[in-house]
Design a protein around this motif. Structure first.
Motif, PDB file in Angstrom:
ATOM      1  N   ARG A   1       0.613  -1.057   0.039  1.00 34.54           N
ATOM      2  CA  ARG A   1       0.129   0.017   0.161  1.00 34.54           C
ATOM      3  C   ARG A   1       0.989   1.268  -0.088  1.00 34.54           C
ATOM      4  O   ARG A   1       0.555   2.382   0.934  1.00 34.54           O
ATOM      5  N   HIS A   2       1.848   1.324  -0.957  1.00 34.61           N
ATOM      6  CA  HIS A   2       2.418   2.554  -1.263  1.00 34.61           C
ATOM      7  C   HIS A   2       2.036   3.278  -2.532  1.00 34.61           C
ATOM      8  O   HIS A   2       1.054   3.573  -2.696  1.00 34.61           O
ATOM      9  N   THR A   3       2.895   3.184  -3.251  1.00 33.30           N
ATOM     10  CA  THR A   3       2.765   3.682  -4.919  1.00 33.30           C
ATOM     11  C   THR A   3       1.902   2.360  -5.318  1.00 33.30           C
ATOM     12  O   THR A   3       2.288   1.229  -5.672  1.00 33.30           O
ATOM     13  N   LYS A   4       0.645   2.986  -5.806  1.00 27.04           N
ATOM     14  CA  LYS A   4      -0.281   1.857  -6.300  1.00 27.04           C
ATOM     15  C   LYS A   4       0.027   1.690  -7.800  1.00 27.04           C
ATOM     16  O   LYS A   4       0.090   2.646  -8.560  1.00 27.04           O
TER      17      LYS A   4
ATOM     18  N   GLY B   1       4.592   4.715   4.393  1.00 25.40           N
ATOM     19  CA  GLY B   1       5.972   5.330   3.606  1.00 25.40           C
ATOM     20  C   GLY B   1       5.848   6.130   2.601  1.00 25.40           C
ATOM     21  O   GLY B   1       4.628   6.801   2.515  1.00 25.40           O
ATOM     22  N   TYR B   2       6.651   6.302   1.757  1.00 27.32           N
ATOM     23  CA  TYR B   2       6.688   7.160   0.827  1.00 27.32           C
ATOM     24  C   TYR B   2       5.915   6.867  -0.589  1.00 27.32           C
ATOM     25  O   TYR B   2       6.352   5.461  -1.091  1.00 27.32           O
ATOM     26  N   SER B   3       5.124   7.472  -0.933  1.00 27.39           N
ATOM     27  CA  SER B   3       4.292   7.074  -2.175  1.00 27.39           C
ATOM     28  C   SER B   3       4.560   8.073  -3.558  1.00 27.39           C
ATOM     29  O   SER B   3       4.589   9.261  -3.101  1.00 27.39           O
ATOM     30  N   ILE B   4       4.634   7.460  -4.798  1.00 30.07           N
ATOM     31  CA  ILE B   4       4.869   8.507  -5.689  1.00 30.07           C
ATOM     32  C   ILE B   4       3.710   8.218  -6.863  1.00 30.07           C
ATOM     33  O   ILE B   4       3.877   8.590  -7.966  1.00 30.07           O
ATOM     34  N   SER B   5       2.599   8.075  -6.059  1.00 30.98           N
ATOM     35  CA  SER B   5       1.103   7.637  -7.149  1.00 30.98           C
ATOM     36  C   SER B   5       0.722   8.849  -7.705  1.00 30.98           C
ATOM     37  O   SER B   5       1.114  10.085  -7.141  1.00 30.98           O
ATOM     38  N   ILE B   6       0.228   8.804  -8.796  1.00 28.40           N
ATOM     39  CA  ILE B   6      -0.343  10.003  -9.943  1.00 28.40           C
ATOM     40  C   ILE B   6      -1.663  10.039  -9.334  1.00 28.40           C
ATOM     41  O   ILE B   6      -2.530   9.206  -9.900  1.00 28.40           O
TER      42      ILE B   6
ATOM     43  N   LEU C   1      16.018  13.224  -5.878  1.00 24.39           N
ATOM     44  CA  LEU C   1      15.000  13.746  -5.423  1.00 24.39           C
ATOM     45  C   LEU C   1      13.903  13.025  -4.516  1.00 24.39           C
ATOM     46  O   LEU C   1      13.599  13.187  -3.463  1.00 24.39           O
ATOM     47  N   HIS C   2      13.644  11.515  -5.178  1.00 20.46           N
ATOM     48  CA  HIS C   2      12.823  10.765  -4.302  1.00 20.46           C
ATOM     49  C   HIS C   2      13.472  10.174  -3.325  1.00 20.46           C
ATOM     50  O   HIS C   2      12.739   9.780  -2.388  1.00 20.46           O
ATOM     51  N   LEU C   3      14.747  10.017  -3.506  1.00 19.66           N
ATOM     52  CA  LEU C   3      15.547   9.129  -2.442  1.00 19.66           C
ATOM     53  C   LEU C   3      15.593  10.159  -1.042  1.00 19.66           C
ATOM     54  O   LEU C   3      15.257   9.612   0.021  1.00 19.66           O
ATOM     55  N   TRP C   4      15.523  11.353  -1.298  1.00 21.90           N
ATOM     56  CA  TRP C   4      15.593  12.447  -0.172  1.00 21.90           C
ATOM     57  C   TRP C   4      14.256  12.410   0.495  1.00 21.90           C
ATOM     58  O   TRP C   4      14.145  12.537   1.490  1.00 21.90           O
ATOM     59  N   ASN C   5      13.415  12.668  -0.650  1.00 30.50           N
ATOM     60  CA  ASN C   5      11.950  12.632   0.150  1.00 30.50           C
ATOM     61  C   ASN C   5      11.551  11.585   0.789  1.00 30.50           C
ATOM     62  O   ASN C   5      10.740  11.542   1.823  1.00 30.50           O
TER      63      ASN C   5
END
Length: 726
Positions: A75-78, A720-725, A276-280
């Motif tokens: 359940r992070h980035t779908k 955790g960290y999600s990058i979903s649109i 960028l995404h590793l930092w965030n």
């Protein structure tokens, strides 16, 4: 002196000019000239090797197992919640890295050709969403949700569950019957220890619905094969999603193109976004480190009029959306954000005239009678009909060949028109027969099927021309039919069963429709030298594997997840509750109205017009907005042929998806600005370098998403960290 002879000098006869119909059907650019202009490789037509087929099948199997686990357990980035192909890009990038390293060290590619790599990517892209929100999760929730959430107070057992055909769904045994499997309850709430997954209870409904699934995918394949030549060869749509694998696989096996992973601008793009995404992502796990905001909000500063009337005004930054927008033409990317501004101004004027209080009041299909949403839907239908009119020469020639009224054109690598038309007509007729077998009248099934085909073509066009890989349609084909015919005229059985079938076919409101992926894959084949027949077969094998494997993986995930699947996603709670509450309300009104009509008939009385409920009245307001949207689209298409620089109307179409448009408009704007600056001040050289950079951005975002999914799986964290649109 000899008189001049009237007989013309001997020699070759002049070649007669091509007929106008042939010139119209021919591509605007010859392939070799287009390759020269674009600076690409000269293509050699080929088929994939057994290695490509094996890797493709393994990729499909892995995705079918992983997607339900990632979407409903980690359940992070779908992965299945947009058409952005995170996992296929990851797989292709890993293969390209492997091939690049082997070429640099051992001078070998392990026998993997470019066609192999393209086939693996296309098979993964085609099935990425099927095990999740693209089909199977919505299907499972639709056929079981009303049974699980039925309570005496909502009366769903009487209003809804008794109206399901027995073959469509499954049931739990009575509550007082102990020691027997309870497939629905265990699915949602968790399987007791020591029990086994009740496969047999699901098998009947799955086989019944599999017939509908096969007919749906057959329709998609047929439509793609019919329109491919028109869109790819004649109109030359940009297909932004196919540009990425084309560039990733270029130059690996010779040719003029520079390998993607040896291009410094591509590596910079990947590196910047990965950092960028590793930092965030690290900041998400460690609160002492500030993250770089990608979703800044200006709405707290819009508390005073007139600015508060423009809420919601989101300023989210999606690097992959910016990257895909950069790949579009300026007129298309301009349209995507320009019409959003037009929409916000229209909403402001409506609010000033007492219609609503903020932009939130215009969301969804019922937002102020669909003032903006239905305009987008009407524009979509009009755009498709106009596109069919533009393709009339190609389609008529194809149809004449299919009927034997015209000599066949040489198509050494394509399917015969007769086969394609038979596939389309067979899928439409088969779907109508399937619905008719379960009690749906053909006079409502046929218009719904035609509308479904038109909407799928429209969504595919928006994706292939506009690069919009996340949008939705809030009004489904069966709902369009009921808007015109009224639910009361359709009858409860037709209305309910057609609505259930339609809801399964459109899955998550068309958001992850498979057809755009199929069309992109076919275009990718023409751009990379993969035979169309091989690509089509690969896609068909992928879909045929994904449906049963995805079904098995979804059930395994649901039954083995502690506490069941109920609390893992909106698909298992808010969707069935919202969907069946709406159905229960409509069916209750229909039952009351039918009883009232029967009483009036027996008493020989007429029912006053003021007492006719909404389920028995046409929604003229919504029909008006649908018509206005269609008329506006046709007018804009006409004006584009008369006025130079008139805006491309594709941005008007995506009014149909308010939430997705509000989320992405700012990224559309940024992508357009960056490309305009590159072309205005840097010229062709800077544009080509920037293009590789933004392709690297897209790849980097996909790699970062998979990386943080793996971190979440390893740590067991669900926050955790999600990058979903989204």
């Amino acid at each position: 002196m000899t008189a001049a002879s009237d007989t013309p000098a001997s020699g070759p006869e002049p070649t007669p000019p091509e007929p106008v119909s042939q010139r119209r059907n021919a591509p605007y650019f010859r392939d070799e000239r287009l390759q020269e202009v674009l600076g690409g490789e000269q293509l050699q037509l080929g088929s994939p090797t057994w290695r490509g087929w094996l890797l493709g099948v393994l990729t499909v199997a892995a995705l079918c197992f992983c997607v339900p686990q990632i979407d409903y357990v980690i359940r992070h980035t779908k992965l299945s919640y947009s058409l952005f192909p995170y996992s296929p890009i990851f797989v292709l990038t890993m293969l390209v890295i492997l091939v690049t390293l082997l070429l640099s060290t051992a001078r070998t590619t392990l026998g993997l050709s470019r066609q192999d790599l393209v086939l693996v990517y296309a098979m993964g892209m085609a099935v990425n969403a099927i095990p999740g929100a693209g089909l199977l999760s919505v299907w499972a929730a639709t056929i079981t949700g009303s049974h699980y959430y039925a309570r005496p107070e909502n009366n769903w057992d009487a209003l809804i569950n008794t109206r399901f055909p027995a073959a469509w769904t499954l049931n739990d045994p009575p509550a007082d019957l102990a020691g027997v499997p309870r497939p629905i309850e265990w699915f949602y709430s968790g399987m007791p220890p020591g029990e086994s997954i009740p496969w047999s209870a699901w098998l009947g409904p799955f086989l019944t619905w599999s017939v509908a699934f096969v007919l749906l995918f057959a329709m998609m394949f047929a439509l793609c094969l019919l329109l491919r030549r028109q869109w790819s060869d004649r109109e030359r749509l940009l297909f932004p999603l196919s540009q990425l694998p084309e560039e990733l696989t270029a130059g690996l096996h010779g040719g003029a193109a520079k390998p993607f992973l040896k291009d410094k601008f591509a590596l910079w793009g990947m590196g910047v976004i990965l950092l960028l995404h590793l930092w965030n992502g690290y900041a998400e796990y460690n609160n002492r480190i500030p993250g770089i905001p990608l979703r800044p909000s200006i709405q707290p500063y819009m508390s005073e009029p007139p600015w508060r009337h423009f809420i919601p005004l989101m300023t989210k930054i999606f690097p992959s959306v910016i990257g895909f927008t950069f790949l579009l033409s300026l007129e298309v990317s301009f349209s995507l954000w320009f019409f959003f501004v037009v929409m916000k101004l229209g909403q402001y004027l409506a609010i000033q005239n007492g219609i609503g209080q903020s932009g939130w009041d215009f969301f969804g299909k019922g937002g102020h009678n669909g003032m903006f949403v239905d305009q987008g839907i009407g524009a979509l239908i009009a755009m498709v009909l106009a596109g069919v009119f533009m393709a009339r020469s190609e389609l008529l020639c194809s149809l004449k060949e299919a009927l034997g009224l015209r000599p066949p054109e040489p198509r050494p690598d394509d399917f015969s028109p007769r086969m394609v038309w038979l596939l389309l007509l067979g899928s439409l007729a088969g779907s109508a027969v399937w619905l008719g077998h379960f009690g749906v009248s053909l006079c409502y099934a046929v218009p719904t099927l035609i509308l479904l085909a038109l909407v799928m073509i429209g969504f595919t066009r928006v994706f292939c021309e506009g690069g919009v890989f996340y949008t939705q349609l809030y009004e489904f084909p069966s709902q369009m039919v009921s808007t015109v015919a009224t639910p009361a005229a359709m009858g409860t059985q037709n209305y309910f069963r057609l609505s259930i079938w339609d809801r399964v076919m459109v899955a998550d409101s068309f958001r992850v429709l498979t057809m755009p992926n199929l069309m992109n894959a076919l275009h990718l084949a023409t751009r990379t030298g993969l035979r169309i027949r091989s690509m089509t077969l690969g896609l068909a094998v992928a879909v045929a594997l994904a449906v049963p494997l995805g079904f098995a993986a979804l059930l395994y995930t649901a039954y083995t997840t502690p506490g069941g699947i109920k609390d893992t996603d909106w698909a298992w709670q808010s969707y069935p509750n919202g969907e069946f509450n709406a159905h229960a309300s409509t069916l209750s009104k229909l039952d009351t109205w039918e009883s009232r009509v029967e009483e009036a008939r027996q008493a020989h009385k007429e029912i006053p017009a003021a007492e006719v409920p909404t389920v028995a009245r046409r929604d003229w307001a919504r029909m008006g907005w649908l018509g206005a949207g269609a008329a506006a689209m046709l007018l804009m298409l006409f004006l584009r042929t008369r006025i130079f620089g008139w805006p491309h109307p594709i941005g008007y179409v995506i009014w149909m998806g308010q939430w997705s448009l509000n989320n992405q408009w700012f990224s559309f704007f940024l992508g357009w600005c960056l490309k305009w600056v590159c072309l205005r001040y840097g010229g062709r050289r800077l544009y080509l370098d920037a293009r590789r950079f933004f392709l690297g951005v897209i790849v980097g975002e996909a790699l970062a998403a998979i990386f943080w999914i793996a971190v979440a799986a390893f740590t067991g964290s669900q926050d955790g960290y999600s990058i979903s649109i989204d």
